[in-house]
Design a protein around this motif. Structure first.
Motif, short mmCIF file in Angstrom:
data_model
loop_
_atom_site.label_atom_id
_atom_site.label_comp_id
_atom_site.label_asym_id
_atom_site.label_seq_id
_atom_site.Cartn_x
_atom_site.Cartn_y
_atom_site.Cartn_z
N GLU A 179 0.84 -1.09 -0.11
CA GLU A 179 0.11 0.01 0.03
C GLU A 179 0.83 1.28 -0.02
O GLU A 179 0.46 2.39 -0.18
CB GLU A 179 -0.94 0.07 1.14
N GLY A 180 2.02 1.16 0.37
CA GLY A 180 3.10 2.29 0.55
C GLY A 180 2.42 2.77 1.94
O GLY A 180 1.64 2.66 2.71
N PRO A 181 3.02 4.14 2.20
CA PRO A 181 2.94 5.04 3.49
C PRO A 181 1.22 5.46 3.73
O PRO A 181 1.01 6.10 2.58
CB PRO A 181 3.84 6.03 3.46
N LEU A 182 0.63 5.30 4.67
CA LEU A 182 -0.76 5.55 4.85
C LEU A 182 -0.87 6.56 5.89
O LEU A 182 -2.15 7.09 6.09
CB LEU A 182 -1.51 4.37 5.02
N GLY A 183 0.17 7.13 6.50
CA GLY A 183 0.05 8.14 7.38
C GLY A 183 0.14 7.47 8.74
O GLY A 183 0.18 6.30 9.03
N ARG A 184 0.28 8.51 9.84
CA ARG A 184 0.36 8.47 10.97
C ARG A 184 -0.83 8.01 11.98
O ARG A 184 -1.75 8.79 11.79
CB ARG A 184 1.04 9.40 11.93
N PHE A 185 -0.97 6.67 12.55
CA PHE A 185 -1.98 6.39 13.35
C PHE A 185 -1.52 5.73 14.60
O PHE A 185 -0.42 5.77 14.80
CB PHE A 185 -2.96 5.24 12.71
N ASP A 230 -6.89 5.13 18.01
CA ASP A 230 -6.61 5.81 16.71
C ASP A 230 -6.13 4.75 15.81
O ASP A 230 -4.84 4.44 15.64
CB ASP A 230 -5.66 6.77 17.09
N ASP A 231 -6.92 3.83 15.20
CA ASP A 231 -6.84 2.85 14.43
C ASP A 231 -7.10 2.99 12.62
O ASP A 231 -7.58 3.92 12.59
CB ASP A 231 -7.74 1.72 14.62
N ILE A 232 -5.69 2.61 12.02
CA ILE A 232 -5.99 3.03 10.64
C ILE A 232 -7.08 2.47 9.92
O ILE A 232 -7.26 3.15 8.94
CB ILE A 232 -4.33 2.37 10.24
N ARG A 233 -7.78 1.48 10.52
CA ARG A 233 -8.99 0.74 9.77
C ARG A 233 -9.93 1.84 9.65
O ARG A 233 -10.91 1.51 8.88
CB ARG A 233 -9.25 -0.50 10.31
N LYS A 234 -10.05 2.66 10.65
CA LYS A 234 -11.06 3.69 10.77
C LYS A 234 -11.35 4.62 9.47
O LYS A 234 -12.23 5.10 9.02
CB LYS A 234 -10.96 4.62 12.00
N THR A 235 -9.99 4.87 9.04
CA THR A 235 -9.68 5.81 7.75
C THR A 235 -9.65 4.96 6.53
O THR A 235 -10.52 5.54 5.41
CB THR A 235 -8.47 6.59 7.84
N THR A 240 -11.03 1.89 5.34
CA THR A 240 -12.09 0.82 5.67
C THR A 240 -12.06 -0.46 4.93
O THR A 240 -12.51 -1.28 5.20
CB THR A 240 -13.54 1.48 5.61
N ASP A 241 -11.24 -0.24 3.94
CA ASP A 241 -11.24 -1.55 3.02
C ASP A 241 -10.10 -2.29 3.31
O ASP A 241 -9.80 -3.56 2.55
CB ASP A 241 -11.16 -0.98 1.43
N LEU A 242 -9.18 -1.98 4.14
CA LEU A 242 -7.96 -2.75 4.34
C LEU A 242 -8.38 -4.15 5.01
O LEU A 242 -7.67 -5.12 4.59
CB LEU A 242 -7.10 -2.01 5.43
N GLU A 243 -9.10 -4.30 5.82
CA GLU A 243 -9.80 -5.51 6.44
C GLU A 243 -9.94 -6.62 5.48
O GLU A 243 -9.55 -7.70 5.33
CB GLU A 243 -10.53 -5.43 7.62
N GLU A 244 -10.93 -6.06 4.50
CA GLU A 244 -11.53 -6.99 3.67
C GLU A 244 -10.23 -7.24 2.43
O GLU A 244 -10.53 -8.66 2.15
CB GLU A 244 -12.77 -6.35 2.86
#
Length: 276
Positions: free
Chosen positions: A174-180, A186-191, A193-197
């Motif tokens: 995915e490359g850098p996705l930012g600070r979480f 403060d979970d990256i999956r909230k921003t 939302t398709d990562l888990e799937e």
């Protein structure tokens, strides 16, 4: 660096002079799945010695001005850490630069040279040990490129309900996705939302004391809460290639090296080199 070695308490652990036999396909697994298991990296006796050294010598993390959220009581229920022990204690530096660990790092880098850049403990308290939000490590480092990785070593036997690391296999692409993970929850999956799937989960299974995992700095990872009465204790070592450039971004560990933005980490006298 302060000398703390003593005749009865040193890194004279015989297996550290021996190479770790990397399981077939480990490097390919890491490159494809963003992480890989490293079973039996160290013996239970060796990690018990590491645990004792952590308790005896290492000072708790002192957050920098940009990390004041780490001092919150809530965060202390997620993780308690010691940081950069190898830069204040020769025992830990000898451990990180031992043939067993440094040659493993070179195998994982698939290079003849590399850098040892960081060590840290991660203890998730028993009973109150909350979940570690999913995140990437890379956005928190002052590095101009990817390539660093973390070797995460269980210091005791760990069961899945203790909050063992979980990884999203393939997520480093995915490359850098930012600070979480800047604060509890403060979970990256909230921003994203398709990562888990898209990636699902791997890891999180029981580990024996001395078992380890490795993951890239761009791997999305996190951990569930520790729902047992016993602390979940791990020791980590971080290594990276020699061509990484310092960006100047603040970081409590690397700020002490007094690097100039644009300088190679490899040119700093504070960054140990590893080679065969």
């Amino acid at each position: 660096m302060t000398e703390v070695l003593s005749p009865d308490n040193s890194t004279e652990i015989a297996e550290l002079a021996e190479n770790y036999e990397l399981p077939t396909g480990t490097v390919e697994h890491l490159r494809t799945h963003s992480w890989a298991p490293l079973p039996g990296l160290l013996s239970a006796a060796a990690v018990a010695t590491i645990h004792d050294q952590v308790e005896k010598y290492a000072a708790p993390v002192q957050p920098s001005e940009t990390e004041k959220w780490m001092t919150s009581d809530e965060y202390a229920r997620v993780l308690r850490s010691h940081d950069g022990m190898a830069w204040t204690d020769d025992w830990f530096r000898d451990l990180a630069l031992s043939p067993r660990l440094s040659n493993l790092a070179l195998d994982l880098l698939d290079r003849s040279e590399g850098l040892f850049i960081h060590d840290m403990t991660f203890t998730k308290p028993g009973n109150e040990g909350g979940p570690t939000p999913f995140h990437q490590d890379f956005p928190f480092w002052p590095f101009d490129r990817q390539g660093a990785f973390t070797i995460w070593i269980a210091l005791t036997d760990l069961t899945p309900d203790m909050g063992i690391l979980q990884f999203m296999p393939g997520s480093h692409a995915e490359g850098p996705l930012g600070r979480f993970s800047r604060a509890p929850g403060d979970d990256i999956r909230k921003t994203y939302t398709d990562l888990e799937e898209k990636y699902g989960f791997a890891g999180g299974t029981a580990l024996k004391a001395g078992d380890a995992t490795v993951h890239y700095d761009l791997t999305v990872h996190g951990a569930n809460q520790n729902s047992t009465p016993d602390p979940r204790a791990a020791y980590t070592l971080r290594y990276m290639p020699t061509d990484v450039v310092y960006t100047g971004a603040p970081h409590r560990h690397f700020d002490k090296f007094r690097l100039v933005p644009g300088e190679l980490f490899a040119d700093s006298p504070h960054v140990p080199h590893i080679s065969r």
